[in-house]
Design an enzyme around this catalytic site. Sequence first.
Site, mmCIF file in Angstrom:
data_model
loop_
_atom_site.group_PDB
_atom_site.id
_atom_site.type_symbol
_atom_site.label_atom_id
_atom_site.label_comp_id
_atom_site.label_asym_id
_atom_site.label_seq_id
_atom_site.Cartn_x
_atom_site.Cartn_y
_atom_site.Cartn_z
ATOM 1 N N LYS A 144 -5.275 2.540 5.207
ATOM 2 C CA LYS A 144 -4.425 2.339 6.381
ATOM 3 C C LYS A 144 -4.575 3.518 7.340
ATOM 4 O O LYS A 144 -5.045 3.354 8.453
ATOM 5 C CB LYS A 144 -2.970 2.161 5.956
ATOM 6 C CG LYS A 144 -2.791 0.859 5.216
ATOM 7 C CD LYS A 144 -1.683 0.887 4.216
ATOM 8 C CE LYS A 144 -1.814 -0.205 3.195
ATOM 9 N NZ LYS A 144 -2.131 -1.529 3.713
ATOM 10 N N TRP B 9 6.500 -4.378 -1.089
ATOM 11 C CA TRP B 9 5.635 -3.579 -1.971
ATOM 12 C C TRP B 9 6.437 -2.914 -3.073
ATOM 13 O O TRP B 9 6.022 -2.918 -4.231
ATOM 14 C CB TRP B 9 4.810 -2.573 -1.169
ATOM 15 C CG TRP B 9 3.758 -3.289 -0.378
ATOM 16 C CD1 TRP B 9 3.736 -3.468 0.974
ATOM 17 C CD2 TRP B 9 2.622 -4.005 -0.894
ATOM 18 N NE1 TRP B 9 2.654 -4.241 1.335
ATOM 19 C CE2 TRP B 9 1.961 -4.580 0.215
ATOM 20 C CE3 TRP B 9 2.113 -4.216 -2.169
ATOM 21 C CZ2 TRP B 9 0.794 -5.353 0.072
ATOM 22 C CZ3 TRP B 9 0.962 -4.983 -2.316
ATOM 23 C CH2 TRP B 9 0.324 -5.536 -1.203
ATOM 24 N N ASP C 151 5.541 5.825 -2.874
ATOM 25 C CA ASP C 151 4.393 5.084 -2.346
ATOM 26 C C ASP C 151 4.396 5.295 -0.836
ATOM 27 O O ASP C 151 5.231 4.741 -0.124
ATOM 28 C CB ASP C 151 4.542 3.595 -2.703
ATOM 29 C CG ASP C 151 3.428 2.741 -2.096
ATOM 30 O OD1 ASP C 151 2.559 3.292 -1.382
ATOM 31 O OD2 ASP C 151 3.437 1.523 -2.347
HETATM 32 N N1 PMP Z 1 1.895 -0.231 -1.170
HETATM 33 C C1 PMP Z 1 1.984 -0.389 0.170
HETATM 34 C C2 PMP Z 1 3.126 0.236 0.906
HETATM 35 C C3 PMP Z 1 1.004 -1.133 0.836
HETATM 36 O O1 PMP Z 1 1.073 -1.312 2.149
HETATM 37 C C4 PMP Z 1 -0.064 -1.702 0.093
HETATM 38 C C5 PMP Z 1 -1.183 -2.473 0.763
HETATM 39 N N2 PMP Z 1 -0.903 -3.203 1.851
HETATM 40 C C6 PMP Z 1 -0.087 -1.515 -1.289
HETATM 41 C C7 PMP Z 1 0.897 -0.775 -1.885
HETATM 42 C C8 PMP Z 1 -1.199 -2.099 -2.126
HETATM 43 O O2 PMP Z 1 -2.333 -1.365 -1.851
HETATM 44 P P1 PMP Z 1 -3.741 -1.654 -2.526
HETATM 45 O O3 PMP Z 1 -4.282 -2.873 -1.873
HETATM 46 O O4 PMP Z 1 -4.509 -0.402 -2.215
HETATM 47 O O5 PMP Z 1 -3.519 -1.822 -3.990
#
Ligand code: PMP
Length: 362
Positions: free
Chosen positions: A199, A104, A175
């Site tokens: 989550k 990510w 994040d």
């Molecule tokens: N950052 C992290 C640490 C994630 O786990 C995720 C989703 N799995 C995201 C960003 C992306 O999130 P979104 O689908 O809400 O854009």
Amino acid sequence: MGERFFNFSAGPATLPLPVLERIRDDLPSLAGVGASVLEISHRSAHFGEILESAKDGISRLLGLPDTHKVLFVPGGARLQFSMVPMNLLRGSGKRADYILTGSWGRKAVPEAELEGDVRVCWSGEPDGYSTVPAAGEIADLGADAAYVHVTSNETIEGVQFTEVPDTGATPLVCDASSEFLSRPIAVDRYALLYAGAQKNVGPAGVTIVIVREDLLERVPAGLHTMLDYRNWVKHDSLINTPPAFAIYVVNLVTRWLIEEIGGLAAMQKRNEAKAARLYELIDSSDGYYRGHARADARSKMNVTFRLADADLEARFLEEAAARGLSGLKGHRSVGGIRASIYNAMPPEGVAALCDFMTEFRA
Ligand code: PMP
């Protein structure tokens, strides 16, 4: 109601059963409102109370100082990959430092590069994202940078910081999507922290952004209305029609955390016990289950491991599903097994998984 499986999915993820039951009861008509939360104006006093309560719940759980504001922004955590550099890097004349401990964080980099200079100041990629930097390991971390970006828990690889790096006076941006409200944090150390709700704290559709207000002085002129943090603060997250249902559920989850769990220290204790149980089983399996993350960087939220080969993993997943243990397949980019054991996964779910893993190995 149909039977509920133990859902180990990484997100959207399992929600606390009392919250789901409350949603069911509230759905046709919110008490005293005569309509459901799906149907009322976001400018109504009733929705105003929900929004205030959700902000208050998050603030109380984190012990948020007055310097920081809680915002509810649509567009997922990934929109923040863009909004952060638009607001904090564009026109700053500085670079941004990104620490990559997983997939990510890596995805956030090209978005930032559209707005200015980016330095990847540490990357776990050569080690397959199995670890995090040691405290003080990164030379010149944040020196002259607009901000430092870190992902406190990498959902795909299952790698988590125990403590995020110290960036001194340079703003720390985090994040925290897959660990938000899972443990107490020193929230005043963060200039900006964001987390997709789906989550640990609610359904998909809303991202919680916590921003230190003095940061807004750095926002350049000329940003689109919806992409400018100053407007989100000014309009108290109601620039346009918000993801009202998602905010309503986030509010219920914060109430559950406060009233039924007893706050973040209690939540942390429960989460650590769940994770310890799974990792102990992995470590005592004589290599039958092989954990991905290095022991000192293991995530308490996403437990990633492999079996001898893909065929055996497929059989593991199939037999687990037959036992009511779902969502255990690793992310499509890395394979393997991933057990996401967020706040709402009860200890009984982890116990059931451990029993299954012991039997499967035998
Ligand atoms: N950052 C992290 C640490 C994630 O786990 C995720 C989703 N799995 C995201 C960003 C992306 O999130 P979104 O689908 O809400 O854009």
